[in-house]
Motif scaffolding. Structure first.
Motif, PDB file in Angstrom:
ATOM      1  N   ARG A 423       0.864  -1.190   0.000  1.00 56.62           N
ATOM      2  CA  ARG A 423       0.000   0.000   0.000  1.00 56.62           C
ATOM      3  C   ARG A 423       0.900   1.241   0.000  1.00 56.62           C
ATOM      4  NH1 ARG A 423      -5.190  -1.679   1.206  1.00 56.62           N
ATOM      5  NH2 ARG A 423      -5.369  -3.587   2.455  1.00 56.62           N
ATOM      6  N   LEU A 424       0.800   2.030  -1.067  1.00 57.14           N
ATOM      7  CA  LEU A 424       1.588   3.252  -1.200  1.00 57.14           C
ATOM      8  C   LEU A 424       0.656   4.458  -1.187  1.00 57.14           C
ATOM      9  CD1 LEU A 424       4.267   4.781  -1.870  1.00 57.14           C
ATOM     10  CD2 LEU A 424       3.697   4.423  -4.290  1.00 57.14           C
ATOM     11  N   SER A 425       0.903   5.404  -0.283  1.00 54.11           N
ATOM     12  CA  SER A 425       0.117   6.635  -0.186  1.00 54.11           C
ATOM     13  C   SER A 425       0.945   7.813  -0.676  1.00 54.11           C
ATOM     14  CB  SER A 425      -0.314   6.896   1.264  1.00 54.11           C
ATOM     15  OG  SER A 425      -1.321   5.993   1.656  1.00 54.11           O
ATOM     16  N   LEU A 426       0.377   8.560  -1.612  1.00 57.96           N
ATOM     17  CA  LEU A 426       1.018   9.768  -2.115  1.00 57.96           C
ATOM     18  C   LEU A 426       0.139  10.954  -1.720  1.00 57.96           C
ATOM     19  CD1 LEU A 426       1.968   8.556  -5.714  1.00 57.96           C
ATOM     20  CD2 LEU A 426       3.341   8.412  -3.623  1.00 57.96           C
ATOM     21  N   PRO A 427       0.497  11.688  -0.665  1.00 62.64           N
ATOM     22  CA  PRO A 427      -0.319  12.819  -0.218  1.00 62.64           C
ATOM     23  C   PRO A 427      -0.421  13.894  -1.289  1.00 62.64           C
ATOM     24  CG  PRO A 427       1.272  12.181   1.463  1.00 62.64           C
ATOM     25  CD  PRO A 427       1.646  11.446   0.212  1.00 62.64           C
ATOM     26  N   PHE A 428      -1.582  14.535  -1.341  1.00 63.90           N
ATOM     27  CA  PHE A 428      -1.792  15.593  -2.323  1.00 63.90           C
ATOM     28  C   PHE A 428      -0.943  16.827  -2.029  1.00 63.90           C
ATOM     29  CE2 PHE A 428      -6.317  13.781  -2.767  1.00 63.90           C
ATOM     30  CZ  PHE A 428      -5.899  12.917  -3.764  1.00 63.90           C
ATOM     31  N   ALA A 429      -0.641  17.052  -0.747  1.00 64.73           N
ATOM     32  CA  ALA A 429       0.109  18.226  -0.335  1.00 64.73           C
ATOM     33  C   ALA A 429       0.943  17.875   0.888  1.00 64.73           C
ATOM     34  CB  ALA A 429      -0.848  19.381  -0.006  1.00 64.73           C
ATOM     35  N   PRO A 430       1.966  18.686   1.200  1.00 63.99           N
ATOM     36  CA  PRO A 430       2.724  18.427   2.431  1.00 63.99           C
ATOM     37  C   PRO A 430       1.796  18.380   3.640  1.00 63.99           C
ATOM     38  CG  PRO A 430       3.848  20.057   1.085  1.00 63.99           C
ATOM     39  CD  PRO A 430       2.514  19.823   0.445  1.00 63.99           C
ATOM     40  N   ARG A 431       2.100  17.495   4.572  1.00 59.93           N
ATOM     41  CA  ARG A 431       1.239  17.321   5.734  1.00 59.93           C
ATOM     42  C   ARG A 431       1.244  18.559   6.623  1.00 59.93           C
ATOM     43  NH1 ARG A 431       3.733  12.755   4.267  1.00 59.93           N
ATOM     44  NH2 ARG A 431       2.608  10.767   4.253  1.00 59.93           N
TER      45      ARG A 431
END
Length: 521
Positions: A423-431
């Motif tokens: 499972r790979l998560s690529l956030p839309f923006a910096p946290r």
């Protein structure tokens, strides 16, 4: 005993029932050898050199092989009874069991036997699995009971430390020390699971759970309908669930959602629509699911409503058809762990009491030519299903959440069986550090889970099955490539302490709460 083991070794691979062999070689008193005795004798003869190690025979001797068929050994322990912030009308409240549990459930009975002592529970389960021939060097620790986040922090730290003391076979002064010991222990923790409520997931709790070594969180959502949550006095809202999942996902946790059909005020039609919202709402979309049909139990407020004629459990046929329709909606990235709570039938006043509900539904779906796409229904169950490495097919199941682009990377057999996934998560923006107060992952892509299926094998053991054949490394390389192509400079992983060595060997370096590697360039 050597003759018995040689006869078992000679059986064809597809032969699963070996009772005939045991009847041919009874013990001196006429009784049959138990599996634990066969396992003990096998290990002793191998150690003495009288019998060559045979992975196939070792797996054949395992009692209840399904316990470790998914690649790890699950060890469930329960916290002691403690007050709960909820007042759910369906929930039992026994003095001898944690809130929502019953003293007749198998796990609770084991916990009571050990007086809820975390060390004794953990050591006891490991010993029981080991006696039946299961590898116990890769342990998924499931801490069950009441709302974990509501227990005193001192109790949490002590409880986990003693669980790890049992896995490490040595005492530690602090939880941090116990976690460190486990990196090279004989029984390494490859996953740590806790249960909590959506309204108790806060930014501060996120950081605390990570410091405790937690990698997976079970959330008691129960419903995605605020009307039903209020009617059943659940004490939280759908917005709380959405917010909790948002925070947990950005921090890299695996998320298991609990969902309950047949709540007070629900209908089969409203339940099906509610279930569909799990997948239609980008803020939900859990990684795993436990479906717990509401059980009518004596002594609850719901039981009073039933006595007054205001609540009626679904007929068994209605529930089966509802769950069959629900299973058809489940996407390939979700695993359904349960379709029924492990509640003894004599505790249930009215409604279905069948513990094999999953099997009944699967048989019905097969007759109709239907197939559930969930992970559990697709995963390889044994080495004969896995085929050869050169035949495995790579696939990327892409879906979006409210905060991330999710890649469910998977390897499949030509027949579509799931061999392993990442499972790979690529956030839309910096946290946002006000939401996720962990600066080391602010701009990192996140690996939330790596799992290779097939029967559990000991660390370093080479076999014909799926595990230890380089599949995890290939999935990590694919994740790094995708993260780099998406413009990320760093790739982080939420690693259980017992897997840190594995990730270090593959280029990851130690952070404070995560391991990371550079992927730029």
């Amino acid at each position: 005993m050597l003759a018995v083991l040689e006869a078992l070794r000679a059986l064809p691979p597809e032969e699963r029932d070996y009772s005939r062999v045991l009847r041919q070689y009874p013990r001196p008193d006429g009784s049959f050898y138990a599996k634990s005795q066969l396992v003990r004798a096998y290990r002793q003869l191998v150690e003495e050199g009288a019998l060559a190690h045979d992975p196939t025979l070792a797996r054949r001797l395992r009692g209840r092989p399904v316990r470790t068929i998914s690649g790890v050994a699950p060890v469930a322990v329960l916290t002691e009874a403690y007050p709960c912030p909820g007042e759910c009308i369906f929930c039992p409240n026994q003095t001898e069991a944690p809130k929502s549990y019953l003293d007749g459930e198998p796990g609770v009975l084991r916990a009571i036997q050990f007086n809820y002592d975390p060390y004794a529970q953990t050591a006891g389960r490991i010993q029981a699995l080991d006696a039946l021939g299961h590898p116990t060097d890769k342990i998924e620790l499931l801490v069950l009971g009441g709302t974990w986040s509501y227990y005193p922090q001192v109790y949490q730290e002590w409880f986990l430390r003693r669980c790890f003391d049992a896995m490490n076979a040595r005492p530690a002064e602090t939880l941090a020390e116990a976690l460190h010991y486990n990196e090279s222990a004989a029984h390494r923790n490859v996953g740590l699971v806790i249960e909590t409520r959506p309204d108790f997931v806060t930014p501060e709790e996120i950081a605390r759970l990570r410091a405790q070594g937690v990698t997976k969180v079970q959330l008691g959502a129960q419903s995605n309908d605020d009307r039903l949550l209020a009617l059943n006095q659940r004490g939280h809202t759908v917005a709380d669930t959405r917010r909790a999942m948002h925070l947990l996902r950005l921090a890299g946790f695996k998320i298991v959602l609990h969902w309950m059909p047949n709540l007070y005020g629900a209908t089969p039609e409203s339940d099906l629509a509610d279930f569909a919202r799990l997948w239609d709402d980008p803020a939900l979309r859990p990684d795993e699911l436990k479906i717990y049909p509401c059980a009518l139990l004596e002594g609850t407020a719901l039981h009073t409503l039933w006595e007054q004629g205001q609540y009626t459990p679904y007929p068994e046929e209605t529930l089966i058809e509802l769950l069959r329709e629900c299973k058809l909606l489940i996407p390939p990235y979700c695993r359904v762990n349960r379709l029924m709570r492990d509640i003894p039938a004599d505790y249930i006043v009215e409604g279905t009491k069948k513990s094999n509900l999953r099997q009944i539904i699967q048989q019905r779906m097969e007759k109709r030519g239907e197939q559930c796409r969930c992970i559990r229904c697709r995963e390889v169950r044994g080495e004969r299903e896995s085929g050869g490495v050169e035949e495995w097919l790579f696939a990327d199941e892409l879906y979006l959440t409210d905060a991330t682009e999710e890649h469910f990377l998977q390897y499949l057999t030509p027949e579509g069986k799931l061999v392993g996934f990442l499972r790979l998560s690529l956030p839309f923006a910096p946290r946002d550090l006000d939401e996720i107060p962990i600066s080391e992952i602010r701009e990192a892509a996140m690996i939330r889970e790596v799992h290779v299926y097939g029967p559990a094998q000991a660390l370093g053991e080479q076999g014909r099955g799926v595990q230890h054949r380089g599949l995890g490394t290939q999935l990590l390389e694919a994740a790094a490539r995708l993260a780099r192509e998406a413009g990320f400079r760093e790739l982080a992983v939420i690693a259980a302490v017992g897997t840190r060595e594995y990730y270090r060997e593959r280029g990851f370096t130690e952070g404070t709460l995560y391991l990371k590697m550079k992927v730029e360039g």
